[in-house]
Design a protein around this motif. Structure first.
Motif, PDB file in Angstrom:
ATOM      1  N   ALA A   1      -6.600  -0.811  -2.842  1.00  0.00           N
ATOM      2  CA  ALA A   1      -6.578   0.167  -3.931  1.00  0.00           C
ATOM      3  C   ALA A   1      -7.992   0.518  -4.394  1.00  0.00           C
ATOM      4  O   ALA A   1      -8.212   1.582  -4.981  1.00  0.00           O
ATOM      5  CB  ALA A   1      -5.768  -0.359  -5.107  1.00  0.00           C
ATOM      6  N   TYR A   2      -8.950  -0.387  -4.105  1.00  0.00           N
ATOM      7  CA  TYR A   2     -10.355  -0.139  -4.445  1.00  0.00           C
ATOM      8  C   TYR A   2     -11.191   0.085  -3.183  1.00  0.00           C
ATOM      9  O   TYR A   2     -12.384  -0.208  -3.155  1.00  0.00           O
ATOM     10  CB  TYR A   2     -10.897  -1.302  -5.267  1.00  0.00           C
ATOM     11  N   HIS A   3     -10.516   0.596  -2.145  1.00  0.00           N
ATOM     12  CA  HIS A   3     -11.173   1.025  -0.902  1.00  0.00           C
ATOM     13  C   HIS A   3     -11.834  -0.132  -0.157  1.00  0.00           C
ATOM     14  O   HIS A   3     -12.857   0.046   0.513  1.00  0.00           O
ATOM     15  CB  HIS A   3     -12.200   2.129  -1.189  1.00  0.00           C
TER      16      HIS A   3
ATOM     17  N   THR B   1      -1.309   4.096  -1.743  1.00  0.00           N
ATOM     18  CA  THR B   1      -2.699   3.870  -1.355  1.00  0.00           C
ATOM     19  C   THR B   1      -2.920   4.299   0.092  1.00  0.00           C
ATOM     20  O   THR B   1      -2.186   3.893   0.985  1.00  0.00           O
ATOM     21  CB  THR B   1      -3.061   2.378  -1.506  1.00  0.00           C
TER      22      THR B   1
ATOM     23  N   ARG C   1       2.538   1.880  -3.468  1.00  0.00           N
ATOM     24  CA  ARG C   1       1.691   2.378  -4.555  1.00  0.00           C
ATOM     25  C   ARG C   1       0.960   3.664  -4.176  1.00  0.00           C
ATOM     26  O   ARG C   1       0.176   4.199  -4.964  1.00  0.00           O
ATOM     27  CB  ARG C   1       0.705   1.302  -4.995  1.00  0.00           C
TER      28      ARG C   1
ATOM     29  N   CYS D   1      -4.327   4.241   3.701  1.00  0.00           N
ATOM     30  CA  CYS D   1      -4.725   3.125   4.562  1.00  0.00           C
ATOM     31  C   CYS D   1      -6.232   3.158   4.794  1.00  0.00           C
ATOM     32  O   CYS D   1      -6.767   4.133   5.339  1.00  0.00           O
ATOM     33  CB  CYS D   1      -3.978   3.194   5.893  1.00  0.00           C
TER      34      CYS D   1
ATOM     35  N   CYS E   1       0.834  -1.206   0.000  1.00  0.00           N
ATOM     36  CA  CYS E   1       0.000   0.000   0.000  1.00  0.00           C
ATOM     37  C   CYS E   1       0.861   1.246   0.000  1.00  0.00           C
ATOM     38  O   CYS E   1       0.601   2.211  -0.733  1.00  0.00           O
ATOM     39  CB  CYS E   1      -0.929  -0.001   1.219  1.00  0.00           C
TER      40      CYS E   1
END
Length: 255
Positions: free
Chosen positions: A203-205, A177, A175, A179, A172
């Motif tokens: 990455a898609y929550h 992203t 990239r 948390c 995470c």
């Protein structure tokens, strides 16, 4: 292209599994074509009905041990293999079918099958490493194609695979992203799960579901209070951990 007579011999075997990890190898496409020019694919029923007997330089094994026949078969595979690598959650941790380890298999058999006397199965689903020595375990449900190519290449080159043992949290961060637990209070197994997926779910929550099993440094007792803080009761925590790598996470809880 290597000479046919001197090319290393590769074999791929399936035990109790869904075939998804074998399909990952087939999905490598361009890389698989290059690999096919460097090795002799001697046994891979997902790709070809042509089978050559061992010995094999490298055997990839997908699936867990759930029958007495497979318990015998893996011994023969190990004996015929110079190197044996298990691929996927089923082969490395018993898979989702290891939920049977916490229940009454005979009751399942009576409930599901009209003639349970015809069903021959073990009471547990266990990883290959519980039965034979394994040279490397590649985790995931399914495995990551990049890691798979790295493992195959490494063994054929005579070196250690470069597959990191850190958690999904590291991916995470790499990239960028945010948390999902800190920002949104979403329950997530990322802190205790082996990296390899590229932190796809966060990455898609969405929280990590633990597809790659426990990472190299796991502290589940510290994570569970956080899962409860984020809205999971005791039953929900149990369901969260009892999926693709249920036996592996349960083992970590018992330490």
């Amino acid at each position: 292209m290597a000479d046919v007579k001197t090319r290393p011999r590769l074999a791929v075997f399936k035990l109790a599994s869904c075939d998804g990890c074998q399909l990952t190898l087939l999905d490598c496409e361009d890389e698989l074509l290059a690999l096919a020019g460097e090795v002799d694919i001697s046994h891979f029923l997902e790709a070809s009905s042509a089978v050559a007997p061992g010995p094999y330089d490298l055997s990839l094994v997908e699936g867990s041990i759930t029958t007495a026949a497979d318990a015998e078969r893996i011994q023969a595979i190990r004996a015929a293999s110079r190197h044996l690598v298990t691929i996927g959650a089923c082969a490395t941790a018993g898979g989702i079918q290891a939920l049977r380890n916490f229940a009454d298999v005979d009751e399942f058999r009576r409930t599901v099958y009209a003639h349970p006397e015809y069903i021959s199965t073990l009471a547990t689903s266990t990883p290959v490493s519980a039965h034979v020595d394994v040279d490397f375990e590649l985790r995931g449900c399914p495995i990551d194609r990049r890691q798979l190519i790295e493992v195959i290449t490494a063994f054929l080159a005579g070196r250690k695979p470069d597959v990191p043992d850190h958690s999904v949290c590291f991916e995470c961060k790499r990239r960028g992203t945010v948390c999902v637990t800190v920002a949104h209070g979403t329950p997530c197994l990322g802190p205790v799960t082996h990296a390899g997926c590229g932190a796809l779910c966060p990455a898609y929550h969405r929280g990590c579901f633990g597809c790659f099993g426990p990472s190299g440094s796991v502290n589940l007792p510290a994570l569970i209070p956080l899962l409860r803080r984020d809205g999971l009761d005791e039953d929900a925590v149990g369901r969260f951990l009892h999926t693709f790598n249920t036996a592996a996470f349960d083992e970590e809880l018992g330490k």
